[in-house]
Design a protein around this motif. Structure first.
Motif, PDB file in Angstrom:
ATOM      1  N   THR A  40       0.865  -1.092  -0.118  1.00  0.00           N
ATOM      2  CA  THR A  40       0.102  -0.001  -0.028  1.00  0.00           C
ATOM      3  C   THR A  40       1.041   1.329  -0.073  1.00  0.00           C
ATOM      4  N   THR A  41       0.300   2.273  -0.317  1.00  0.00           N
ATOM      5  CA  THR A  41       1.067   3.598  -0.288  1.00  0.00           C
ATOM      6  C   THR A  41       0.699   4.827   0.442  1.00  0.00           C
ATOM      7  N   ALA A  42      -0.577   4.558   0.972  1.00  0.00           N
ATOM      8  CA  ALA A  42      -1.081   5.785   1.776  1.00  0.00           C
ATOM      9  C   ALA A  42      -2.258   5.385   2.635  1.00  0.00           C
ATOM     10  N   ASN A  71      -0.921  -1.719  16.862  1.00  0.00           N
ATOM     11  CA  ASN A  71      -2.110  -1.158  17.017  1.00  0.00           C
ATOM     12  C   ASN A  71      -2.525   0.508  16.323  1.00  0.00           C
ATOM     13  N   SER A  72      -1.534   0.979  15.573  1.00  0.00           N
ATOM     14  CA  SER A  72      -1.696   2.090  14.886  1.00  0.00           C
ATOM     15  C   SER A  72      -1.507   2.053  13.381  1.00  0.00           C
ATOM     16  N   ASN A  73      -1.064   0.979  12.975  1.00  0.00           N
ATOM     17  CA  ASN A  73      -0.851   0.514  11.505  1.00  0.00           C
ATOM     18  C   ASN A  73      -0.954  -0.884  11.278  1.00  0.00           C
ATOM     19  N   ILE A  74      -1.932  -1.037  10.338  1.00  0.00           N
ATOM     20  CA  ILE A  74      -2.334  -2.288   9.894  1.00  0.00           C
ATOM     21  C   ILE A  74      -2.878  -2.340   8.705  1.00  0.00           C
ATOM     22  N   TYR A  95      -4.522   0.850   7.074  1.00  0.00           N
ATOM     23  CA  TYR A  95      -5.264   1.452   8.208  1.00  0.00           C
ATOM     24  C   TYR A  95      -4.065   1.995   8.968  1.00  0.00           C
ATOM     25  N   GLY A  96      -3.711   3.072   8.570  1.00  0.00           N
ATOM     26  CA  GLY A  96      -2.502   3.742   9.430  1.00  0.00           C
ATOM     27  C   GLY A  96      -1.831   4.708   8.290  1.00  0.00           C
ATOM     28  N   PHE A  97      -0.702   5.236   8.722  1.00  0.00           N
ATOM     29  CA  PHE A  97       0.010   5.959   7.701  1.00  0.00           C
ATOM     30  C   PHE A  97       1.203   5.569   7.302  1.00  0.00           C
ATOM     31  N   THR A 155     -14.106  -2.770   0.002  1.00  0.00           N
ATOM     32  CA  THR A 155     -13.091  -2.002   0.719  1.00  0.00           C
ATOM     33  C   THR A 155     -13.632  -1.736   2.139  1.00  0.00           C
ATOM     34  N   PRO A 156     -13.088  -2.035   3.286  1.00  0.00           N
ATOM     35  CA  PRO A 156     -13.604  -1.926   4.399  1.00  0.00           C
ATOM     36  C   PRO A 156     -13.596  -0.616   5.208  1.00  0.00           C
ATOM     37  N   ILE A 157     -12.495   0.143   5.017  1.00  0.00           N
ATOM     38  CA  ILE A 157     -12.236   1.698   5.512  1.00  0.00           C
ATOM     39  C   ILE A 157     -13.222   2.525   5.151  1.00  0.00           C
ATOM     40  N   SER A 158     -13.948   3.237   5.792  1.00  0.00           N
ATOM     41  CA  SER A 158     -14.384   4.409   5.475  1.00  0.00           C
ATOM     42  C   SER A 158     -14.262   5.532   6.533  1.00  0.00           C
ATOM     43  N   GLY A 159     -13.430   6.513   6.096  1.00  0.00           N
ATOM     44  CA  GLY A 159     -13.131   7.370   6.971  1.00  0.00           C
ATOM     45  C   GLY A 159     -12.148   6.827   7.836  1.00  0.00           C
ATOM     46  N   LEU A 160     -12.568   7.072   9.425  1.00  0.00           N
ATOM     47  CA  LEU A 160     -11.687   6.448  10.355  1.00  0.00           C
ATOM     48  C   LEU A 160     -12.454   4.955  10.963  1.00  0.00           C
ATOM     49  N   SER A 161     -13.347   4.570  10.185  1.00  0.00           N
ATOM     50  CA  SER A 161     -13.915   3.387  10.734  1.00  0.00           C
ATOM     51  C   SER A 161     -13.618   2.378   9.857  1.00  0.00           C
ATOM     52  N   ILE A 162     -13.641   1.128  10.427  1.00  0.00           N
ATOM     53  CA  ILE A 162     -13.615  -0.261   9.562  1.00  0.00           C
ATOM     54  C   ILE A 162     -15.040  -0.899   9.540  1.00  0.00           C
ATOM     55  N   GLU A 163     -15.618  -0.811   8.331  1.00  0.00           N
ATOM     56  CA  GLU A 163     -16.945  -1.267   8.076  1.00  0.00           C
ATOM     57  C   GLU A 163     -17.256  -2.750   8.226  1.00  0.00           C
ATOM     58  N   ASP A 164     -15.975  -3.495   7.530  1.00  0.00           N
ATOM     59  CA  ASP A 164     -16.269  -5.092   7.576  1.00  0.00           C
ATOM     60  C   ASP A 164     -15.054  -5.513   7.964  1.00  0.00           C
ATOM     61  N   LEU A 165     -14.859  -6.674   8.756  1.00  0.00           N
ATOM     62  CA  LEU A 165     -13.976  -7.292   9.188  1.00  0.00           C
ATOM     63  C   LEU A 165     -13.921  -8.878   9.266  1.00  0.00           C
ATOM     64  N   ALA A 166     -13.404  -9.527   8.428  1.00  0.00           N
ATOM     65  CA  ALA A 166     -13.325 -11.188   8.656  1.00  0.00           C
ATOM     66  C   ALA A 166     -12.834 -11.635   9.902  1.00  0.00           C
ATOM     67  N   ILE A 167     -13.679 -12.449  10.485  1.00  0.00           N
ATOM     68  CA  ILE A 167     -12.927 -12.889  11.926  1.00  0.00           C
ATOM     69  C   ILE A 167     -12.923 -14.442  11.977  1.00  0.00           C
ATOM     70  N   ASP A 168     -13.746 -15.001  10.986  1.00  0.00           N
ATOM     71  CA  ASP A 168     -13.516 -16.415  10.636  1.00  0.00           C
ATOM     72  C   ASP A 168     -13.443 -16.985   9.401  1.00  0.00           C
TER      73      ASP A 168
END
Length: 281
Positions: A40-42, A71-74, A95-97, A155-168
């Protein structure tokens, strides 16, 4: 920017490409591994890496790893699946800088079965809820089972939120099962099951107890034995409290084992579990 743990508020309750390769053989089928990388680039950008099998082989499965993870970049993986008979594709969104490197793996064999991919698309979960679903192989034909599987979300990120996350993401009888956590507006997600005749020689699992207050990065490794080694694997999670989750950043074969790793976020009191599953040939 908010930290991941302060952003994902879903309630989780119990549950240039460069190619590299090597092969291993421990008395079971011969497995050749190929990999591909992307970055990723940004913040909010996506990266996709597709690994391809060599000639005269087909894919038994695939996986991924990424880094750095903190916890601040993934990178949030939103696609992880087989493409055709010889490719495995993984996509992530930053998700991070800091840039996140994504590596996709495909596991290949001359004895891998030709599969027919079944896909099913489901409505996404309501805000702060979960959706557990399964893509099924042919109903009523018990000898047709999933050989591998995966998922894809928008694509799961909207603004500062994670809309969807695969956990299983794991084998489930004659199909492939997935569970998605949703935060805000419901979307949709697709599960894939790669179906053919034949069963696995061995199935194994390993569960790790997670204490979010102290366990930021969690790992679980499930091993193959008896001269078999990993064809595909999966992961699942569960916590006993609200507002906690584990973001997967590694799901791949390592030697004769399958290793899964995740970033534990959210409620520090929500003790839970992280499970790696391996399916061996």
């Amino acid at each position: 920017q908010r930290s991941v743990s302060s952003t994902l508020r879903c309630a989780v309750s119990a549950p240039a490409l460069g190619a590299h390769h090597h092969k291993h053989h421990h008395g079971g089928i011969k497995i050749k591994t190929r990999s591909a990388t992307a970055r990723t680039t940004a913040y909010g950008t996506s990266a996709t890496a597709t690994a391809s099998c060599p000639r005269h082989t087909k894919a038994t499965g695939g996986g991924f790893t990424e880094g750095p993870s903190s916890n601040s970049n993934i990178g949030i993986v939103y696609e992880n699946r087989k493409v055709g008979q010889t490719h495995w594709r993984v996509s992530e969104q930053q998700y991070g800088f800091d840039q996140v490197k994504l590596t996709t793996f495909v596991y290949c064999s001359t004895k891998a079965r030709k599969t027919h991919q079944k896909s099913q698309t489901f409505p996404g979960p309501q805000p702060n809820h979960l959706s557990l679903q399964k893509a099924n192989c042919t109903p009523g034909l018990s000898h047709i089972v999933a050989q591998s599987g995966g998922w894809k979300t928008p694509t799961p990120i909207s603004g500062l939120s994670i809309e969807d996350l695969a956990i299983d993401s794991a084998f489930a009888a004659n199909g492939w099962e997935g569970r998605i956590a949703g935060e805000d507006a419901p979307t949709q997600f697709t599960l894939y099951a790669d179906c053919a005749k034949g069963i696995f020689a061995q199935v194994g699992s390993k569960t790790t107890i997670v204490h979010p207050a102290t366990d930021l990065l969690v790992h679980a490794t499930a091993a193959c034995t008896h001269h078999t080694h990993p064809a595909i694997g999966g992961f699942s999670e569960g916590t006993d409290g609200d507002h906690a989750a584990i973001i997967p950043y590694e799901d791949r074969a390592v030697g004769k084992s399958w290793r899964t790793s995740g970033l534990s976020i959210g409620n520090p009191m929500a003790v839970g579990v992280w499970t790696s599953e391996v399916f061996c040939r």
